[in-house]
Design a protein around this motif. Structure first.
Motif, PDB file in Angstrom:
ATOM      1  N   UNK A  60      31.513  19.554  56.539  1.00  0.00           N
ATOM      2  CA  UNK A  60      31.272  19.266  57.953  1.00  0.00           C
ATOM      3  C   UNK A  60      32.295  18.249  58.453  1.00  0.00           C
ATOM      4  N   UNK A  61      32.485  17.203  57.686  1.00  0.00           N
ATOM      5  CA  UNK A  61      33.475  16.169  58.050  1.00  0.00           C
ATOM      6  C   UNK A  61      34.870  16.780  58.156  1.00  0.00           C
ATOM      7  N   UNK A  62      35.257  17.577  57.177  1.00  0.00           N
ATOM      8  CA  UNK A  62      36.575  18.209  57.161  1.00  0.00           C
ATOM      9  C   UNK A  62      36.777  19.094  58.393  1.00  0.00           C
ATOM     10  N   UNK A  63      35.812  19.971  58.667  1.00  0.00           N
ATOM     11  CA  UNK A  63      35.979  20.920  59.776  1.00  0.00           C
ATOM     12  C   UNK A  63      35.947  20.219  61.129  1.00  0.00           C
ATOM     13  N   UNK A  64      35.104  19.219  61.286  1.00  0.00           N
ATOM     14  CA  UNK A  64      35.064  18.478  62.562  1.00  0.00           C
ATOM     15  C   UNK A  64      36.345  17.669  62.754  1.00  0.00           C
ATOM     16  N   UNK A  65      36.877  17.103  61.693  1.00  0.00           N
ATOM     17  CA  UNK A  65      38.158  16.397  61.798  1.00  0.00           C
ATOM     18  C   UNK A  65      39.270  17.349  62.226  1.00  0.00           C
ATOM     19  N   UNK A  66      39.264  18.553  61.657  1.00  0.00           N
ATOM     20  CA  UNK A  66      40.268  19.547  62.037  1.00  0.00           C
ATOM     21  C   UNK A  66      40.153  19.898  63.523  1.00  0.00           C
ATOM     22  N   UNK A  67      38.932  20.107  63.977  1.00  0.00           N
ATOM     23  CA  UNK A  67      38.684  20.452  65.378  1.00  0.00           C
ATOM     24  C   UNK A  67      39.112  19.313  66.299  1.00  0.00           C
ATOM     25  N   UNK A 105      34.016  28.759  52.589  1.00  0.00           N
ATOM     26  CA  UNK A 105      32.811  28.320  53.300  1.00  0.00           C
ATOM     27  C   UNK A 105      32.118  29.517  53.938  1.00  0.00           C
ATOM     28  N   UNK A 106      32.891  30.392  54.550  1.00  0.00           N
ATOM     29  CA  UNK A 106      32.313  31.574  55.206  1.00  0.00           C
ATOM     30  C   UNK A 106      31.629  32.474  54.182  1.00  0.00           C
ATOM     31  N   UNK A 114      21.943  26.973  54.349  1.00  0.00           N
ATOM     32  CA  UNK A 114      22.507  25.671  54.713  1.00  0.00           C
ATOM     33  C   UNK A 114      23.986  25.806  55.106  1.00  0.00           C
ATOM     34  N   UNK A 115      24.731  26.597  54.347  1.00  0.00           N
ATOM     35  CA  UNK A 115      26.134  26.838  54.699  1.00  0.00           C
ATOM     36  C   UNK A 115      26.228  27.669  55.973  1.00  0.00           C
ATOM     37  N   UNK A 120      27.764  28.244  61.620  1.00  0.00           N
ATOM     38  CA  UNK A 120      27.385  28.526  63.009  1.00  0.00           C
ATOM     39  C   UNK A 120      27.643  27.326  63.911  1.00  0.00           C
ATOM     40  N   UNK A 121      27.359  26.145  63.416  1.00  0.00           N
ATOM     41  CA  UNK A 121      27.567  24.931  64.203  1.00  0.00           C
ATOM     42  C   UNK A 121      29.044  24.726  64.521  1.00  0.00           C
ATOM     43  N   UNK A 122      29.898  24.829  63.521  1.00  0.00           N
ATOM     44  CA  UNK A 122      31.321  24.592  63.756  1.00  0.00           C
ATOM     45  C   UNK A 122      31.930  25.726  64.566  1.00  0.00           C
TER      46      UNK A 122
END
Length: 193
Positions: A60-67, A105-106, A114-115, A120-122
């Protein structure tokens, strides 16, 4: 004291991300993470109830940082430039470590709720950024007037489909074809004639 705890938690997450990028999610163990950070397992389980919780928090941290990084990078660009950066960001010329991590991840999300929730959130957040680009382009007259949410779903689906296509034996020829197909879609359905 609280700051030190938050620093250690962030270090654990960053260490997990680095190992996931290097080796893939399935190939990293708690022991390997603790050894790379020079901490005990009890430190990890003080902050995270189990390995999956840690993995999801790190991803979550990784993907939000990328975004967030992407959103900052395109902030001052024109609508057309933002669209070009979006396509480039979604489809690197070859599968890099980040792209492979997203793919992992997908695949996990297919069989794990949970994944799936994380994905879906990201995906919703990325779609919000894409929709913002499209709405901005419509508002400033660069893009044709359309249902921005529908166009977003179409474009994101096209990009994700091609990303999956390119993940299997990528080649310069396949990349060129994909870039041309996406450019054609954008020209026909997004840019104003």
């Amino acid at each position: 004291m609280k700051e030190a705890k938050e620093t250690l938690k962030a270090r654990i997450l960053d260490g997990a991300i680095a190992l996931f990028l290097e080796k893939g999610i399935a190939n990293v163990t708690t022991r390997e993470l603790t050894e790379s950070l020079g901490i005990s397992r009890s430190h990890i389980y003080h902050y995270f109830s189990n390995w999956q919780v840690l993995c999801i928090a790190a991803l979550d941290r990784f993907m939000r940082d990328e975004l967030e990084t992407f959103a900052r990078q395109i902030n001052a660009l024109t609508s057309k430039q933002k669209m070009a950066q979006l396509v480039e960001n979604f489809l690197p010329l070859e599968p890099d470590a980040a792209w492979q991590l997203y793919s992992s991840i997908w695949h996990l999300a297919i069989h794990n709720a949970a994944y799936a929730e994380l994905v879906e959130s990201i995906t919703d957040e990325w779609s919000g950024v894409v929709c913002g680009i499209i709405e901005e382009g419509i508002d400033n007259g660069t893009f044709r007037d359309s249902d921005a949410r529908r166009t977003t779903r179409q474009l994101v689906s096209l990009l994700n489909g091609y990303a999956e296509f390119l993940s299997v034996r990528p080649s310069a020829k396949k990349c060129k074809m994909v870039q041309e197909d996406i450019a054609d879609f954008i020209q026909q359905f997004i840019y104003k004639a």
